[in-house]
Design an enzyme around this catalytic site. Structure first.
Site, short mmCIF file in Angstrom:
data_model
loop_
_atom_site.label_atom_id
_atom_site.label_comp_id
_atom_site.label_asym_id
_atom_site.label_seq_id
_atom_site.Cartn_x
_atom_site.Cartn_y
_atom_site.Cartn_z
N ASN A 9 0.84 -1.20 0.00
CA ASN A 9 0.00 0.00 0.00
C ASN A 9 0.88 1.26 0.00
O ASN A 9 1.60 1.53 0.97
CB ASN A 9 -0.91 -0.05 1.24
CG ASN A 9 -1.82 1.14 1.33
OD1 ASN A 9 -1.41 2.28 1.14
ND2 ASN A 9 -3.09 0.89 1.65
N GLY A 11 0.12 4.40 0.23
CA GLY A 11 -0.23 5.37 1.27
C GLY A 11 0.46 5.03 2.59
O GLY A 11 1.01 5.90 3.27
N ASP A 70 -1.27 -4.02 9.50
CA ASP A 70 -2.62 -4.42 9.11
C ASP A 70 -3.58 -3.46 9.81
O ASP A 70 -3.48 -3.26 11.03
CB ASP A 70 -2.94 -5.86 9.48
CG ASP A 70 -4.20 -6.32 8.74
OD1 ASP A 70 -4.15 -6.42 7.50
OD2 ASP A 70 -5.23 -6.56 9.39
N SER A 71 -4.47 -2.87 9.05
CA SER A 71 -5.29 -1.80 9.62
C SER A 71 -6.67 -1.77 8.99
O SER A 71 -6.93 -2.48 8.02
CB SER A 71 -4.56 -0.45 9.42
OG SER A 71 -4.01 -0.37 8.12
N GLY A 153 -7.53 5.60 1.31
CA GLY A 153 -8.57 4.75 1.89
C GLY A 153 -9.82 5.53 2.28
O GLY A 153 -10.39 6.28 1.50
N TYR A 154 -10.22 5.39 3.52
CA TYR A 154 -11.46 5.98 4.02
C TYR A 154 -11.25 7.41 4.54
O TYR A 154 -12.18 8.01 5.10
CB TYR A 154 -12.03 5.10 5.14
CG TYR A 154 -12.42 3.70 4.68
CD1 TYR A 154 -13.71 3.44 4.20
CD2 TYR A 154 -11.51 2.65 4.70
CE1 TYR A 154 -14.08 2.16 3.77
CE2 TYR A 154 -11.85 1.37 4.27
CZ TYR A 154 -13.14 1.13 3.81
OH TYR A 154 -13.50 -0.13 3.38
N HIS A 180 -3.69 6.17 14.19
CA HIS A 180 -3.54 4.79 14.66
C HIS A 180 -2.15 4.26 14.30
O HIS A 180 -1.45 3.69 15.12
CB HIS A 180 -4.65 3.93 14.04
CG HIS A 180 -4.83 4.10 12.55
ND1 HIS A 180 -4.86 5.32 11.93
CD2 HIS A 180 -4.94 3.19 11.54
CE1 HIS A 180 -5.01 5.17 10.63
NE2 HIS A 180 -5.05 3.89 10.36
O1 LIG Z 1 -4.86 5.51 7.71
C1 LIG Z 1 -5.78 5.08 7.01
N1 LIG Z 1 -6.56 5.92 6.30
C2 LIG Z 1 -7.54 5.48 5.51
N2 LIG Z 1 -7.84 4.19 5.32
C3 LIG Z 1 -7.08 3.31 6.01
C4 LIG Z 1 -6.06 3.70 6.87
N3 LIG Z 1 -5.49 2.62 7.42
C5 LIG Z 1 -6.14 1.59 6.92
N4 LIG Z 1 -7.10 2.00 6.06
C6 LIG Z 1 -7.99 1.14 5.25
C7 LIG Z 1 -7.46 1.03 3.83
C8 LIG Z 1 -7.74 -0.39 3.47
O2 LIG Z 1 -9.07 -0.50 3.00
C9 LIG Z 1 -7.65 -1.11 4.82
C10 LIG Z 1 -6.26 -1.66 5.09
O3 LIG Z 1 -6.17 -2.98 4.64
P1 LIG Z 1 -4.78 -3.77 4.77
O4 LIG Z 1 -4.97 -5.15 4.32
O5 LIG Z 1 -4.21 -3.53 6.13
O6 LIG Z 1 -3.82 -2.97 3.79
P2 LIG Z 1 -3.65 -3.06 2.22
O7 LIG Z 1 -4.29 -4.31 1.67
O8 LIG Z 1 -4.05 -1.78 1.62
O9 LIG Z 1 -2.06 -3.19 2.06
P3 LIG Z 1 -1.12 -4.36 2.68
O10 LIG Z 1 -2.01 -5.46 3.17
O11 LIG Z 1 -0.23 -4.78 1.56
O12 LIG Z 1 -0.34 -3.71 3.79
O13 LIG Z 1 -7.99 -0.14 5.79
MG LIG Z 2 -4.02 -6.12 2.63
#
Ligand SMILES: O=c1nc[nH]c2c1ncn2[C@H]1C[C@H](O)[C@@H](COP(=O)(O)OP(=O)(O)OP(=O)(O)O)O1
Ligand SMILES: [Mg+2]
Length: 198
Positions: A9, A11, A70-71, A153-154, A180
Site C-alpha cells: 500500500n 499510502g 494491518d489496519s 482509503g477511508y 492509529h
Molecule cells: O490511515 C488510514 N486511512 C484510511 N484508510 C485506512 C487507513 N489505514 C487503513 N485503512 C484502510 C485502507 C484499506 O481498506 C484497509 C487496510 O487494509 P490492509 O490489508 O491492512 O492494507 P492493504 O491491503 O491496503 O495493504 P497491505 O495489506 O499490503 O499492507 O484499511
Molecule cells: Mg491487505
C-alpha cells in the site's frame, strides 16, 4: 541490517517512511517484486504477523527487520463493519474508492449522516528470533459526504475527534501526529532500535 516494509500500500509506505526519517525503509517490492499475500487471520494482529512472516521467510536472511501494518476502520453502528475486512469491503480486489463508496452507501441506507468510528493499526515486527505486535487507534466519526483528497482509503469520510474537517482535508502533519499508525509505530520505534543494535 536492512529494514523491510511488508506492505503493497503506497499510502502506508509514504506515512511510515515519513515517521522514520532517519532510517532507510525499503518496500518489499523493491527486493522481491510484487506479491499477493493471503490475509486469512481473524484479527488485525494475526494478519500483520502473516504479512511480516511471509516476507521474512521469502527474504531468507538473518540480517533483516521486517515491519508490516494491518489496519482498518470500524463503525459500531454498522455491526462493527468493515473492521478487518476494510480492504475487501466492496469485494476482493476492490480499490479504495469502491470501498469508501460502499461505506457511504451503507451509512445512507441506515439513515446515518454521521456516526462514531475508529481506525485500528496492528504493526508487526519480525526479525531473527524476534516477533512483536503493537497496536494503535484513532477515534472520530465517519460522514456520508466524503470531502478532500488527502490521505488514502477511508480518509475523506473520517473526521478525527476534536476536528471539523476530514483527513482528506486536514494537513497531513495532523494525521502524522494523531493516527492509529503513528501511535503503534511510536511503540515500535524502541524495539526497532534495539533490534538494529543487538
Ligand atoms: O490511515 C488510514 N486511512 C484510511 N484508510 C485506512 C487507513 N489505514 C487503513 N485503512 C484502510 C485502507 C484499506 O481498506 C484497509 C487496510 O487494509 P490492509 O490489508 O491492512 O492494507 P492493504 O491491503 O491496503 O495493504 P497491505 O495489506 O499490503 O499492507 O484499511
Ligand atoms: Mg491487505
Amino acid at each position: 541490517m536492512q529494514i523491510i516494509l511488508a506492505t503493497s500500500n503506497k499510502g502506508k509506505v509514504k506515512e511510515i517512511q515519513s515517521l522514520f526519517k532517519d532510517d532507510h525503509i525499503i518496500p518489499f517490492k523493491d527486493i522481491l517484486g510484487p506479491l499477493e499475500i493471503e490475509e486469512n487471520g481473524s484479527t488485525f494482529a494475526e494478519n500483520a504477523l502473516i504479512k511480516a512472516k511471509t516476507i521474512f521467510n521469502k527474504l531468507n536472511s538473518n540480517d533483516v527487520i521486517v515491519i508490516s501494518d494491518d489496519s482498518g476502520i470500524t463503525v459500531p453502528a454498522l455491526n462493527n463493519e468493515p473492521g478487518i475486512y476494510s480492504a475487501r469491503y466492496a469485494g476482493i480486489g476492490a480499490n479504495d474508492k469502491q470501498n469508501l463508496n460502499k461505506l457511504v452507501e451503507n451509512l445512507k441506507k441506515s439513515g446515518l449522516k454521521e456516526t462514531p468510528a475508529y481506525y485500528t493499526a496492528a504493526i508487526a515486527i519480525i526479525a531473527s528470533e524476534a516477533k512483536y505486535v503493537m497496536h494503535g487507534w484513532m477515534y472520530g466519526k465517519v460522514i456520508d459526504e466524503p470531502r478532500g483528497d488527502g490521505g488514502f482509503g477511508y480518509d475523506p469520510m473520517f473526521i478525527p475527534e476534536g476536528f471539523d474537517k476530514t483527513l482528506g482535508e486536514l494537513d497531513p502533519e495532523i494525521k502524522r501526529e494523531l493516527s492509529h499508525r503513528s501511535k503503534a509505530l511510536t511503540l515500535a520505534k524502541p524495539i526497532i532500535e534495539m533490534l538494529k543494535n543487538r
